[in-house]
Design a protein around this motif. Structure first.
Motif, PDB file in Angstrom:
ATOM      1  N   GLY A   1      -0.303   4.041   1.278  1.00 20.70           N
ATOM      2  CA  GLY A   1      -0.739   4.814   2.435  1.00 20.70           C
ATOM      3  C   GLY A   1      -1.943   5.673   2.178  1.00 20.70           C
ATOM      4  O   GLY A   1      -2.552   6.172   3.123  1.00 20.70           O
TER       5      GLY A   1
ATOM      6  N   ARG B   1      -0.087  10.831   1.487  1.00 24.58           N
ATOM      7  CA  ARG B   1      -1.387  11.251   1.987  1.00 24.58           C
ATOM      8  C   ARG B   1      -1.909  12.385   1.121  1.00 24.58           C
ATOM      9  O   ARG B   1      -1.137  13.137   0.514  1.00 24.58           O
ATOM     10  CB  ARG B   1      -1.281  11.720   3.437  1.00 24.58           C
TER      11      ARG B   1
ATOM     12  N   ARG C   1       9.288   3.659   1.210  1.00 26.87           N
ATOM     13  CA  ARG C   1       8.141   2.894   1.701  1.00 26.87           C
ATOM     14  C   ARG C   1       8.301   1.407   1.389  1.00 26.87           C
ATOM     15  O   ARG C   1       7.907   0.548   2.177  1.00 26.87           O
ATOM     16  CB  ARG C   1       6.856   3.450   1.110  1.00 26.87           C
TER      17      ARG C   1
ATOM     18  N   SER D   1       4.530   7.314   4.421  1.00 25.58           N
ATOM     19  CA  SER D   1       3.346   7.062   3.613  1.00 25.58           C
ATOM     20  C   SER D   1       2.950   8.335   2.882  1.00 25.58           C
ATOM     21  O   SER D   1       3.276   9.448   3.306  1.00 25.58           O
ATOM     22  CB  SER D   1       2.176   6.574   4.483  1.00 25.58           C
TER      23      SER D   1
ATOM     24  N   SER E   1       0.829  -1.192   0.000  1.00 21.43           N
ATOM     25  CA  SER E   1       0.000   0.000   0.000  1.00 21.43           C
ATOM     26  C   SER E   1       0.871   1.253   0.000  1.00 21.43           C
ATOM     27  O   SER E   1       1.954   1.280   0.594  1.00 21.43           O
ATOM     28  CB  SER E   1      -0.919  -0.006   1.223  1.00 21.43           C
TER      29      SER E   1
END
Length: 291
Positions: A54, A264, A96, A262, A52
């Motif tokens: 994030g 956002r 990440r 992450s 993922s």
């Protein structure tokens, strides 16, 4: 002793005929077909794990609800002067990935780019969340040497990822070269990331995804605070194999959170002016004297 044969009636053009079927022979034929197809099944794309990013909006645009590992990805600058933005987004993407998979990162760049845009600063990498101790850096003379180093790095399953920088005039990188990188990445499970120039936007390659990255001004962490804020980009998914075509024309304005490693989406009310004016004693005293 003859083998028993089952007789089945079949209706065809008004006449009844008999068809002989031997179950044992049918099974042997299927086994022969499976043995002939088995050598070709190794070329079929096997599902790879994904991680993922994030952000729910970014993950929803990808087929595995995240970025697939063990494949080839590409990053392009959105316009002139956005090469550094694409480089920063790629570093955060690798940071990440490294936090979820053990191993080192192989970074390959041409020597003339390493002295300008492609130079890596260890303290800057650490500020973005990428551990410099897990980095292996190689400088090559020509783009074909960069491709060779990437392909050799993908042969080592102990590496977490390989990343390469290619200039705009890298003619050695075509569909055949990208196909070799993709097959090598899928065979050993190592993720490949190639960062290129904007002129390569219309070229056809075997990359799993292709991202366009544009520069956006950073925003302060708190209202009224001076200085740069979190890294801020405008992303567009130009290509996604087995993805949703309606997502390819969509843009996302994303920020990088180095604490959680992450991506956002910025808050929609982050740049709003406060609803009230702070009380200042000098102004109120002047108004009192004037009245």
């Amino acid at each position: 002793m003859k083998q028993a044969i089952e007789m089945k009636p079949v209706q065809r053009t008004g006449r009844e005929i008999s068809v002989a079927t031997a179950p044992e022979k049918t099974g042997s034929v299927l086994d022969a077909l499976r043995s002939r197809i088995a050598p070709q099944e190794r070329f079929a794309p096997a599902p790879r794990p994904s991680f993922s990013l994030g952000s729910e909006a970014l993950d929803a645009a990808l087929p595995g609800h995240g970025l697939t590992t063990g494949v080839l990805h590409e990053i392009l600058p959105a316009g002139h002067g956005d090469f550094a933005a694409g480089l920063g987004f790629g570093i955060c993407l690798l940071a990440r990935l490294l936090c979820q998979r053990p191993g080192s990162l192989l970074w390959v760049s041409p020597a003339h780019l390493s002295s300008r845009e492609g130079a890596l600063y260890p303290l800057g990498l650490a500020a973005l969340g990428l551990d410099p101790n897990r980095l292996i850096q190689i400088q090559a003379r020509k783009p074909i040497d960069v491709l060779w180093a990437l392909e050799e790095g993908l042969s080592h399953a102990s590496l977490a990822a390989v990343a390469g920088l290619l200039p705009d005039n890298a003619r050695a990188y075509d569909f055949a070269a990208s196909r070799r990188l993709g097959l090598r990445a899928a065979r050993h499970g190592v993720t490949a990331l190639v960062m290129r120039g904007r002129q390569a936007c219309a070229e056809n390659t075997a990359a799993e995804t292709r991202w366009s990255v544009g520069t956006l001004p950073g925003r302060a962490r708190f209202s009224g605070q001076a200085g740069p804020g979190a890294p801020h980009w405008r992303l567009q998914l130009l290509k996604c194999r087995q993805g949703l075509s309606r997502r390819l024309s969509q843009h996302w304005d994303v920020e990088w959170d180095h604490e959680t490693l992450s991506f956002r989406l910025p808050a929609p009310l982050a740049d709003r002016t406060p609803g009230h004016t702070p009380w200042r004693r000098g102004i109120d005293h002047a108004w009192a004297e004037a009245s």
